[in-house]
Design an enzyme around this catalytic site. Structure first.
Site, PDB file in Angstrom:
ATOM      1  N   THR A  72       0.821  -1.200   0.000  1.00  0.00           N
ATOM      2  CA  THR A  72       0.000   0.000   0.000  1.00  0.00           C
ATOM      3  C   THR A  72       0.857   1.253   0.000  1.00  0.00           C
ATOM      4  OG1 THR A  72      -1.737  -1.143   1.225  1.00  0.00           O
ATOM      5  CG2 THR A  72      -1.773   1.261   1.292  1.00  0.00           C
TER       6      THR A  72
ATOM      7  N   ASP B 289     -10.298  -2.400   0.796  1.00  0.00           N
ATOM      8  CA  ASP B 289     -10.777  -1.153   1.380  1.00  0.00           C
ATOM      9  C   ASP B 289     -10.275   0.095   0.669  1.00  0.00           C
ATOM     10  OD1 ASP B 289      -8.212  -1.945   2.471  1.00  0.00           O
ATOM     11  OD2 ASP B 289      -8.385  -0.250   3.822  1.00  0.00           O
TER      12      ASP B 289
ATOM     13  N   GLY C 110      -8.210  -5.446   4.587  1.00  0.00           N
ATOM     14  CA  GLY C 110      -9.288  -4.595   4.114  1.00  0.00           C
ATOM     15  C   GLY C 110     -10.681  -4.959   4.555  1.00  0.00           C
TER      16      GLY C 110
END
Length: 139
Positions: free
Chosen positions: A4, A35, A58
């Site tokens: 991420t 998410d 997520g």
């Protein structure tokens, strides 16, 4: 591909923005949506309160609306952003069995982080020009 990347920023007009991009989860089910693209789960920004970018499992961040919940707690409970983030990441998310963390920014340019994992790559610069780069929890 490698994880991420999240960002929060405050411009000189006072606008707060947040963005999150993810490399996805290893061995995820085909068609899984995490998410990151869901506003309020992995990303959220509101000029008067905060900007949040999240990373972690997520499904838990979606169920808990983590990014939005942090901003809402700060507003409704009239607590600082760090306290609100810790309530959600260190207590609510842990109770659900979720791992992860966030980087956040308040309207005065204060950068906050909260994570319930061994480490989380993060960096920032505050409104005074002070910079930080960290991986693990500070001693």
């Amino acid at each position: 591909k490698y994880g991420t990347v999240g960002a929060v920023a405050l411009d000189k007009a006072g606008n707060i923005v947040a963005g999150t991009s993810t490399g996805g989860m290893t061995n995820k089910r085909y068609g899984r949506v995490g998410d990151a693209p869901i506003i309020g789960a992995g990303t959220y920004a509101a000029n008067a309160v905060c900007g949040i970018s999240a990373t972690g499992h997520g499904e838990y961040f979606i169920r808990a609306a983590v990014a939005h919940d942090i901003c809402a707690r700060s507003t409704y409970k009239n607590i600082n952003l760090q306290a609100a983030a810790d309530e959600v990441i260190q207590a609510k998310l842990v109770a659900m069995g979720g791992d992860g963390g966030i980087i956040g920014l308040n309207p005065t340019g204060e950068v906050i982080v909260s994570f319930n994992t061994t480490g989380m790559y993060r960096a920032g610069i505050n409104s005074r020009g002070e910079r930080f780069v960290r991986i693990y929890a500070e001693p």
